[in-house]
Design an enzyme around this catalytic site. Structure first.
Site, PDB file in Angstrom:
ATOM      1  CD  GLU A   1     -50.592 -65.430  52.858  1.00 26.30           C
ATOM      2  OE1 GLU A   1     -50.839 -66.052  53.925  1.00 26.30           O
ATOM      3  OE2 GLU A   1     -50.269 -64.229  52.825  1.00 26.30           O
ATOM      4  CG  ASP A   2     -54.059 -67.426  54.921  1.00 20.60           C
ATOM      5  OD1 ASP A   2     -53.352 -66.616  54.275  1.00 20.60           O
ATOM      6  OD2 ASP A   2     -54.749 -67.092  55.905  1.00 20.60           O
TER       7      ASP A   2
ATOM      8  CG  ASP B   1     -58.456 -59.836  49.685  1.00 19.46           C
ATOM      9  OD1 ASP B   1     -58.884 -59.418  48.594  1.00 19.46           O
ATOM     10  OD2 ASP B   1     -59.115 -59.746  50.737  1.00 19.46           O
TER      11      ASP B   1
ATOM     12  CG  PHE C   1     -64.076 -61.980  55.456  1.00 20.50           C
ATOM     13  CD1 PHE C   1     -63.193 -60.932  55.261  1.00 20.50           C
ATOM     14  CD2 PHE C   1     -63.836 -62.872  56.493  1.00 20.50           C
ATOM     15  CE1 PHE C   1     -62.087 -60.770  56.096  1.00 20.50           C
ATOM     16  CE2 PHE C   1     -62.744 -62.713  57.328  1.00 20.50           C
ATOM     17  CZ  PHE C   1     -61.857 -61.662  57.129  1.00 20.50           C
TER      18      PHE C   1
ATOM     19  NE  ARG D   1     -55.891 -67.332  63.872  1.00 23.18           N
ATOM     20  CZ  ARG D   1     -55.466 -66.673  62.802  1.00 23.18           C
ATOM     21  NH1 ARG D   1     -55.360 -67.306  61.657  1.00 23.18           N
ATOM     22  NH2 ARG D   1     -55.161 -65.390  62.870  1.00 23.18           N
TER      23      ARG D   1
END
Length: 217
Positions: free
Chosen positions: A132-133, A136, A185, A198
């Site tokens: 996963e990136d 959160d 963010f 991206r």
């Protein structure tokens, strides 16, 4: 000793003019939080840890969470393949992909959409590594783990490049963490804001101008 690199709340990152930032994003970013080179070195170390832990487990089924995880997934697997080529033992690797969506602009929609994963029956009896990136709140990953568990894999571990330090967290922690970051963010290195950023090599903090410019509303 922590098994991740902690970026403090007081760490505001690096000035944009110290790095090569695409001109179309120069006015949309606050700072460079994690430079590309640091990400690469940390990814290499995570790969070593994973290979050491799974050395005697047999084949590993690597499941990439799209879209944000594709860059970390690719680089992590390249590091694992390099270790396979140069070590006495090696780990057979299989790959698959799943796509989840939970964000609209910079807010969680509260609804987690599974947009891929029709072939997850392939996970049955396998040692699964979910890549996963960013984690959160942890709700998205918990839902994915519940989905994966229905296919009865032999084992499941999660590697996430980032974990956000936030009061909204449900307390979930991945098995492998690259960096723990403040509640900002972040974009770049395949992490997006409404599909933008991206194509940014570094992980950066988006500013209010960027949020407004690329908002869907």
């Amino acid at each position: 000793m922590a098994d991740y690199i902690k970026v403090l709340d007081s760490d505001k990152g690096y000035p944009l003019d110290m790095f090569c930032i695409p001109r179309h994003y120069e006015e949309d970013l606050e700072s460079v939080l994690l430079p590309r080179g640091l990400i690469a070195d940390r990814t290499e170390r995570l790969a070593r840890n994973i290979v050491q832990d799974m050395d005697n487990s047999g084949a590993v089924y690597a499941l990439c969470v799209l879209k944000g995880g594709y860059k970390f997934f690719t680089d992590l697997l390249d590091c694992i393949k390099a270790l396979n080529r140069n070590a006495e033992t090696s780990i057979p690797m299989y790959v698959d992909f799943i796509r989840l969506k939970s964000y609209e602009n910079d807010k969680s929609s509260g609804e987690i959409k599974v947009i891929g994963g029709d072939n997850l029956s392939n996970l049955t009896g396998k040692n699964v590594l979910i890549v996963e990136d960013i984690v959160d709140t942890g709700k998205t990953m918990q839902k994915l783990l519940n989905i994966v568990s229905k296919f009865q894999p032999a084992s499941v571990k999660v590697a996430s490049l980032l974990v956000k330090r936030t009061h909204r967290s449900v307390g979930y922690r991945p098995d492998y963490i690259g960096f723990e970051v403040p509640d900002e963010f972040v974009v770049g290195y395949a992490l997006d804001y409404n599909e933008y950023f991206r194509d940014l090599s570094h992980i950066c903090v988006i500013n209010e101008n960027g949020k407004k410019k690329y908002s869907t509303q």
